[in-house]
Every structure is written in C-alpha cells, then in structure tokens.
Write a protein that holds these residues in place. Structure first.
Motif: not given
Length: 685
Positions: A502-504, A511-516, A555-563
């Motif tokens: 997200d731009e904000d 969003l990153r924390q939600e994924l984590a 984190s990448y340009a358009t998405v956060h990912q779990m690796v």
C-alpha cells in the motif's frame, strides 16, 4: 566377418548437399575411426532407376554390411547406360551411405541413424547443375518427379533422426557431428568426439563496470533467435542477507557460437538444434537432462564468484510432472525450452563488475572482443534512460479473459475443501489462467518492451526474459524453487502467504504485520516446508536436511511474502537431474501430499498450466543449478496473423479454513504487477 558397423544414412532431395556433407563428415570421423563411404548414385540403374536403385542398395549393400560382411555390388555406367563393373564396399567401424533413398523405409531396419539434408528448390537445382552440368540438366524434371512420387509414399523427413538446413557454408558437418552425439545408437561409437568436447575449458574475464543490463542484452543478444536473461532486477542494496544473495547476479546469454544449442521438449520428444542440424530423440526429459548436465564438466574459474559457468538456461514447464508422479497432460507450449550457452555475460551487482565467459573455442576471441565493447558502451550509458524503456508501451491495453469466473473459481475452492475434509489432501494450490490476444508489429505488443516495463514496475530477485523464436517468457518471480551448488549444497525457499503493498506507510506496515501474524498463512507455509523437507531427503545426506528460516516476511514492489528456507546436502554420486526431478514441480504450486494433490488439481483445473508453475533458471557445466518458480510470469506466443497470444497464470493455496473471498482477492493481488505493466486490469465477472 567384422563386427557390425554403425551405419548412418544421409538422405535428401537432389542438390541438397548430401555428397559434400558425407565426404566432409567422413573426413572428420576418420580422425578417430575407420570409415567407409557409399554413394547411391553409383548404383541407380539409369535416370528412371530410383526405385530399383533403392532395392539394389538394400539387398546388395546394406544387408551384408549390417552383418559385418563386405558388400559386393554392381555399379551403373552412366555413359553406356548399362550395368558397369563389380565393386566392393568393406565394413568399417562407421559406414556412411549417401544419396536419395538412403533412409528409405526398406533400409530403416538396417540403419542406426538417418540424416535428412534439405535446401530451397532454387539452391538445390543450382548446386546439382553446377556439379553435373549438362549431363543432369535434361533429366532434372524427370528425376525430381521420381523423388516426389517416392517421398509421397515414404516420408523419410518425418522419421529422420537429424535434420540439416544445409546452407553450404562449411558449418553443417560439425553441426551434424554434434547432433549425432545425442543419439544413443551412435553416441557410444563417438566417445572420442564426446571426450574432446568434454575437455573444453572456460575463459573468464572480469571488467570493473556496471553496464545498464537492458542495453547490454539488446546489444549482444537482441538479434538472436534464442536468448535468455536471468535478471536479478531487484537492487540488493539494503536487503536482508538472504534476499541480497538471491539478487546478486544476472546472466545474459544466447545459443550462438561453436557449441551453442537450443532444445525443446514436448510429451516425451526432445529436439535439439545445433547450428544447421536438429536431432530428435524420445524418452523422459529428466533422463536427457542428466545425460547432458548430470556430471560436472568444468571447474569454476579462479576468483569467479558465481556458480554459473556456462551451460543450459531456460524453463521447465509444469507438465513435466508426468515424469515425477503426475498424470500425462498435453500443454500448448513446449514442456521445456532451453539454450546451451557457450558464451555469456554475468553481472555481479554486489561488486559492481561484469564477467565475460566463453568456452575456449576458435570463435571465442572475436566474441570476447565484441562483448568488451558492448560492456563499455552499456556502462557509459548506465545513467541514461534504459534502452527501449523510457516510457510505457503504447499499444492498446489487452483485454484479458479469465478461464474461471469469480463464481466458478470460488466453487472450485469449495470442491478443494471437500477433498481436504475427505482426507485426500491437506492443502490444494488451486490456479487459473488469464488469456488475451494483442496485435504485434510496430504499433503493437513487443515482448522485449513489455518485459522492460514489467521489470521497471515490479523488480524481483528471479526476474527473467526468455526468447525462443515464436515464444517469449517475461517473469518477475520472487521465489526460488531449488538451488544446487557445485559442491552439493541444496536449498529451497518456498513462498506461501501474500499481502498487497500500500502507498500509505502505516497501512503497508499493518498489512505486513497481518501477514506475519496470520495463523492460516503460517500453516500453509509450514505444510509446504514439510513437503520440501521430504522431497530433498530422497537425495540428501542423512541428517543434512534443516530449516534455517521459517515463515520470514520479505517485501517486494507490489506484495509482501512469507518465505522459508530449507537446506540439505546432496549425497555424493547421485544423479543431479534426478535430485531436481524429486522436487519437481515446486510443492508451493501443488499442495500436500504432492502426488495425490496433483491428481485433484488436474480434475479441478481441467487445463494444462504450461510454463506457469514450472521453473526458470540454469543448469551449469560445473554441476550447479539455480531455478525459480515460474510465477508472476507472462507467456507470449505467436498467434499468427500479426497477433500475440498472452497467458498469465495465478493461484493460491486452499486449506480447510480458507475464505473463498480472500482466496479470490489473493489471485487478483498476484496478477496486479503483470497486468499493470500492460496497462490493463483483472477481468471482472
């Protein structure tokens, strides 16, 4: 009686260069073998004698030679137009038989290989008349009619092992010899030639420069029919160590040069093109891969930091699962496309250097000089606007259609959850595809410009651009499928769990924390980790399998990912290609358990995946490999009539507690990076 020889037929229409090819091929083979050469033109009984000549050839020449006995045959006197003197062709280690009809159906049981030589009609006539002059000219049409009648009933080109597009430039004999080395019936005899090829060394030069990669690729390989750019387009500066390591090197190559080759495999048939020759073999692809890559052939040059030391680059399509426990499904694209690169440029983004690699062949000096100039020019322009990437593509945005409607995809999610409830699977990586047509030409879609826009908008550690004639692959994959180091270290880094960027900044961080903190995403990821631990264990040193990272967020340009990261060590002496096959396709694209879940996916998806869900990367001559999962990948095929066919696969993991709405939103998120580069959106409905 002598041992049975290896008998190779060189067939083709008149004037295709068969005789010259046979003589020059015999000269090369005589460096290591005893060779006999037979010309069918010596046995045809006159200008109407093609059919009778083939009968004589099979009965009086091939049959005794096959038994290891001398062939006693009667020649034809072309001046007297009658039978001539008796002659003898003695068996040898290798026998070459050349002429129209050499590969006829009646001869096939007695032959080890058939080569079909061809050229344009105009070239063939010009060559034939230049060789035989006025003697042949009055009979050209008569003989050509016999050839046409014979080939209509006996399709030699369709079953030939090797095809030669003979340009009469002197290169065909070496190309044919290289192609013959892939035929099992011939390869054992050609061990000296294989040994000479295996004894090649690699030349490596380091240049302190940071060339603009797109300009460099365009300058060196933009005009190549087949080329590959494994493009670590994600700037490694400031990344976590694991992500920076994945983003350190870019590899640029084509299939040019003395040993350049390309290969396409589909449904058990492998076609290898080397210069003017194309050889066809059948059998499993991974078995073929092991024969050309499975044993290290080159050492890594001193002080060279990358594992890639020339070799094969390209993709493995998802439908190769037929060789690893999955069902046999036919795809519209080849199941594998690769090039063999005997020369390449490797960019080291961490050290700011360019490495030039080339097999030490007579044409290496010229290519290295050209590569130095290209690196210099691309370095001088590095601060300028990247080549062909100064603005977004201007062609009309393609309108994509989804294979599954929103309702249809959600219904399949429910079916997948039913399979889970029944105990048939734990996790189903359900996918669908978006397709479109687009005009090509000056004002239409161009695969190269499309990829440059894609990498600009969505840089990734495993981005890649592959161009194989009528097929292009533009990928910005963030996920490593499998890395196999020359020393035997193996690593898989599956991704499961995605959130949009997200731009904000505050929303993005949330969003990153939600994924984590997502229990569902962690469960998906851990299931795949367990699957890959099992895959790697089949070929690993006992006790070497470990999980060094579990459910990390990148984190990448358009998405956060779990690796996650799983490591192991290959047991010494085991076949490397089979170790790759044991992990293929990536568990993050199938679900668990893999084999039963692939069967469920075949039923639910009811369509091939093609390139998508397969792997993209390299197999190096030092025994190393590095492969990315083919996701975030646009496949562009020539649709004919000035159009291109586009395909984009998307999907997500379905578990027992998946929300159909959230799963559908996830595939929209995953498609965004590619679709936005094309100026279009996800299809509605």
């Amino acid at each position: 009686m002598s041992p049975a020889p290896v008998i190779i037929a060189i067939d083709g229409r008149s004037g295709s260069g068969k005789t010259t090819l046979a003589i020059e091929l015999a000269a090369r083979l005589r460096e290591h073998h005893k060779v006999s050469l037979f010309h069918l033109e010596d046995i045809y009984p006159g200008w109407n004698g093609l059919a009778a000549g083939i009968e004589r050839y099979v009965a009086t020449v091939l049959s005794p030679l096959r038994r290891g006995e001398p062939a006693e045959w009667v020649s034809w006197d072309w001046e007297r137009h009658y039978d001539g003197e008796a002659r003898t062709t003695r068996p040898a280690e290798i026998v070459l038989v050349e002429g129209v009809g050499a590969g006829a159906a009646a001869a096939l049981p007695l032959l080890d290989a058939v080569i079909w030589a061809d050229s344009s009609d105009a070239d063939r006539r010009a060559r034939a008349l230049a060789r035989d002059g006025g003697t042949y000219e009055p009979f050209w049409d008569q003989w050509a009619a016999q050839e046409a009648e014979w080939l209509a009933a006996d399709d030699v080109p369709a079953r030939a092992d090797v095809h030669v597009a003979n340009r009469a430039d002197g290169a065909a004999p070496d190309d044919v010899l290289q192609a013959l080395e892939y035929l099992p019936a011939v390869a054992r005899t050609l061990l000296p030639e294989l040994a000479a090829r295996g004894g090649l060394a690699v030349r490596a030069e380091r240049i302190d420069a940071q060339p603009e990669a797109a300009r460099l690729f365009a300058a060196l390989f933009g005009g190549s029919t087949n080329a590959a750019w494994l493009d670590s387009s994600l700037d490694p500066a400031g990344l976590a160590p694991e992500a920076a390591g994945r983003s350190r090197f870019s590899i640029l190559a084509d299939d040019g040069g003395r040993f350049g080759q390309s290969v396409r495999h589909g449904s058990g048939i492998t076609r290898i093109s080397t210069g003017q020759a194309t050889v066809t073999t059948d059998g499993p692809f991974f078995r073929w891969l092991d024969s050309v890559w499975g044993r290290p052939a080159l050492h890594t040059p001193e002080a060279y930091p990358c594992e890639f030391t020339l070799g094969w680059l390209g993709y493995l399509g998802y439908e190769l699962k037929r060789e690893t426990g999955g069902a046999d499904v036919a795809a519209t694209t080849p199941d594998a496309c690769m090039i063999f690169a005997g020369r390449a440029v490797v960019l080291d983004h961490a050290e700011g250097s360019a490495w030039l690699l080339a097999l030490d062949t007579p044409d290496a000096d010229g290519w290295l000089a050209a590569a130095r100039r290209a690196v210099g020019a691309a370095s001088a322009a590095a601060s300028a606007v990247p080549a062909a990437a100064g603005k977004a593509p201007t062609f009309p945005a393609p309108v994509f259609t989804a294979r599954d409607t929103e309702a249809g995809y959600k219904a399949k999610i429910a079916e997948a959850q039913h399979e889970i409830a029944e105990g048939n699977t734990y996790e189903v990586c359900l996918t669908t595809a978006l397709t479109a047509s687009a005009p090509t030409g000056p004002d239409g879609l161009d695969p190269w410009r499309t990829y440059l826009e894609l990498r600009r908008r969505n840089p990734a550690p495993f981005a890649s651009y592959l161009h194989f004639g009528d097929l292009a692959v533009a990928s910005t994959s963030p996920e490593r499928f499998l890395q196999l180091a020359a020393g035997g270290a193996m690593r898989a880094e599956p991704i499961k769990g995605t959130r949009r960027r997200d731009e904000d900044p505050s929303t993005d961080a949330a969003l990153r924390q939600e994924l984590a903190s997502s229990a569902k995403d962690r469960a998906e990821n851990i299931m795949i980790v367990d699957l890959l631990r099992n895959d790697l264990s089949h070929f690993a040193v006992p006790g070497s399998v470990s999980v060094s990272r579990l459910c990390a967020i990148e984190s990448y340009a358009t998405v956060h990912q779990m690796v996650s990261t799983i490591d192991a060590t290959l047991r010494p002496g085991l076949p490397r290609a089979e170790a790759v096959a044991a992990c293929f396709p990536a568990g993050s694209m199938t679900g668990a358990p893999k084999v039963s879940t692939m069967a469920i996916l075949d039923r639910l998806e009811a369509a091939p995946r093609g390139v998508y869900s397969g792997a993209i990367g390299y197999f190096s001559l030092n025994g190393s490999a590095d492969l990315a999962v083919a996701i975030r990948t646009l496949v562009i095929s020539d649709g004919g009539g000035g159009t291109a066919e586009l395909s984009l696969g998307v999907g997500g993991a379905v578990t027992a507690d998946s929300s159909p709405h959230e799963e559908y939103e996830e595939i929209r998120t995953k498609a965004f990076g590619v679709l936005s580069a094309l100026g279009t959106g996800f299809p509605e409905g």
